[in-house]
Design a protein around this motif. Sequence first.
Motif, PDB file in Angstrom:
ATOM      1  N   LEU A  26       0.839  -1.196   0.000  1.00 21.42           N
ATOM      2  CA  LEU A  26       0.000   0.000   0.000  1.00 21.42           C
ATOM      3  C   LEU A  26       0.869   1.239   0.000  1.00 21.42           C
ATOM      4  N   SER A  27       0.466   2.195  -0.796  1.00 22.96           N
ATOM      5  CA  SER A  27       1.215   3.447  -0.758  1.00 22.96           C
ATOM      6  C   SER A  27       0.631   4.315   0.340  1.00 22.96           C
ATOM      7  N   PRO A  28       1.471   5.044   1.041  1.00 16.78           N
ATOM      8  CA  PRO A  28       0.945   5.860   2.137  1.00 16.78           C
ATOM      9  C   PRO A  28       0.144   7.018   1.571  1.00 16.78           C
ATOM     10  N   PRO A  29      -0.850   7.476   2.286  1.00 19.06           N
ATOM     11  CA  PRO A  29      -1.601   8.643   1.823  1.00 19.06           C
ATOM     12  C   PRO A  29      -0.703   9.869   1.825  1.00 19.06           C
TER      13      PRO A  29
END
Lengths: 184, 611
Positions: A94-97
């Motif tokens: 997951l890419s961080p927000p």
Amino acid sequence: YAWDANEEYLFKAMMAFAMRKYSRKSTTQISNVLLCNVTDRVSFWFVVTDSSRNVTTVPGSEVEAAIRLNRHRINNAFLLSDKTLQFLKITSTLSPPVEPSTPAWLIVFGVVLCLIVAGIIFLVVTGIRQHKKKYKESTERENLEEKGEVTVTVENGIPCEALDLKAGHVNGVFAADDERFTSL
Amino acid sequence: LAVPPEIPKEDGRPKWDNKFQYILSCIGFAVGLGNVWRFPYLCQIHGGGAFLIPYFIALLFEGIPLLHLELALGQCLRKGSIGAWNTISPYLGGVGAGSWMVSVLVSLYYNTVLTWVMWYFINSFQEPLPWSFCPLNENRTGLNKECYESTAVNYFWYRKTLNITPDVTESGTLQWWLILCLATCWAIVYLCTIRGIETTGKAIYVTAIFPYLVLTVFLIQGLTLPGATDGLAYLFTPNLSTLKNPHVWLDAATQIFFSLSLGFGGLIAFSSYNPPKNDCEKDAVTVAIVNSMTSIYASIPVFSVLGFKATTGYWDCLDRNIISIINEFDLPEESIVRQNYTAWISFLNSSYPEKIAGLKLKSCDLQEFLDQSVSGTGLAFIVFTQAIILMPGSQAWAILFFIMLFSLGLSSMFGNIEGVFTPLLELKIISKSIPKELLSGIICLICFLIALCFTLGSGSYWIDIFDRYAGSLPLLVIAFFEVIGVVYVYKIKRFSKDVKQMTGRKPNLYWQFTWRFISPLLLLIVFVAFVTLQIQKSPSYAAWNPKYEGFPIKEEKVYPPWVLAICVLLAVLPCVFVPLVALFQLTKQMCRSKEPSRVPPEVFSCQGTIS
């Protein structure tokens, strides 16, 4: 869009592209990617063969790693996302927000606090000025009373405006003295 | 100069700019957060529309009479709560002191609730809303564990906002972001109350009217959301069988009582700034009816949004089941939709029961989603924020919602602060040379420093304690003594004459009846029932403990003895003023009666002091 043989071709091409990028050999061809068990729901199994090594399949872990590396490109080729294009057993990193360097709330907070402090300072300053003005007026009134020139009717030190208007005699000098101000 | 006898002696007391300001202040004080997050909850759990019956009966026999009593008292005596009760009878001075104490205690924790609202408000400017997603864990492989097991909104509330500790005894550290917001909130309160009613009178135009505008906007938006009608039908469908339960009547009586903010002394302070010839009877009826209508009006958008949330949750549940079925049976996409879900399920269950059982599908029931009832901070900060994420344009809705909550709370804070401020101004302890600005600044500063302990990790547990014990029981006691004091010590005939002097007509049979018998009796019954219920339930609280096995369900814990002692102290402290002051006056009187030169006490009435 409908899933047809052309889309399957594109998929094979993407898999070959992924394998090429991962292993950095330019030997993987579209013919190396084999699909089977295609269902109506558009789900299928596929293997990647290695033509340089006598038609054996590339190990699954390598394929998984290749896909993980190029997931974004594969998704975009099909206009899908991680949720709609699922590779079983491959979880996405997951890419961080996106977080701005200054948290947004600090900015808003700063604005709100500045407004409030400005308001408080304004009110305190006007309060001090009114207090000074009232003090000055009350000393003036005392001076006038001593001279006997005042014509305002005063009851216990309060101008008649506070009382029944029709009864008293109103002097314009003190009409400005707004009785809303509380005596300090 | 001769003074005509009808004109009362002018005392330089501040005045309302106009009648509308006064009415708006009373309405703003009465209409608070409880109208939005307690009344709809009570409606929901007590049989929907049927709850309105005990509610209106309580309004008629308890709310309006007590409100009229307080407003008439303040207007006649023209003093804050302490001065007013001292004037009625020195033995009853404790009632005023008790009101003052309750106002102080409630101001402390009420503003901390506003701090939370402000925190959410300034976070609403972020896109995407910070409570809509879970942060990642350290190695970025998945979501934060605590957030994943509960929900993103829960995580943001319990961890990012409160940073709550698992136990009330663990204080944790001061949360610096909450301290900043607390300072801001007290600065806003200081700004608005800096010169007493001169400044609150201006601010009240905004803070009292704005919530109605936002409620209307939410009403229109809420009614257009899918599932709103389900929520509203659920809310308003009357279930008359609940009326047999005495709890319902008790809840109605307490809700009316606390909703009208009686017993704080704030209403007495507000009406003391009125001109003496003011129709307080009409004012009381107006304020009470507007308060109740606001409660009902607010519950419509609240329930539309809750219905929308339940429907969305139901659809999500269905969708998840549909995905697992499609994956399992390799059916083409869109073959199962929500509408034919039940048909498909029954077909598949009969043909492949083992496969269906193996999927462990969650049973989706719309009624179950609607039944999840929350009140208080849970409604605003967890349930409503979750619903806001689902709405289009969620940032704007969040900003509007939290400004509305802030205005509602702020206008109630004005009343609380006036209840503290006005009596202090009249006490002879404070020298006349101290400017009002300084006094209000000192009050706000002291309250801010004390309220810092609510920004600790365990702060929200303490606020629950204050709310349950300081903000409930003492008010009942004070109101009871108020009625008894006016009716039997000051004597109802005198009071009726005073009211006639102010309004121009004698209080009719309804007022006489309720003041003399019905209201004191009702208050006594409510008080006894309340105390009995509190004693029966062992005082426990629900703690948010990530290490608990049943997490995300909250862990039920019992208060340790020292916390219980504080609870009892909070409940008893304001009440104890009543007997203490009476005793003190009694001993003083007995000492004085031994002296030969005894001046007969002044007889007070609204016309002026007659010696």
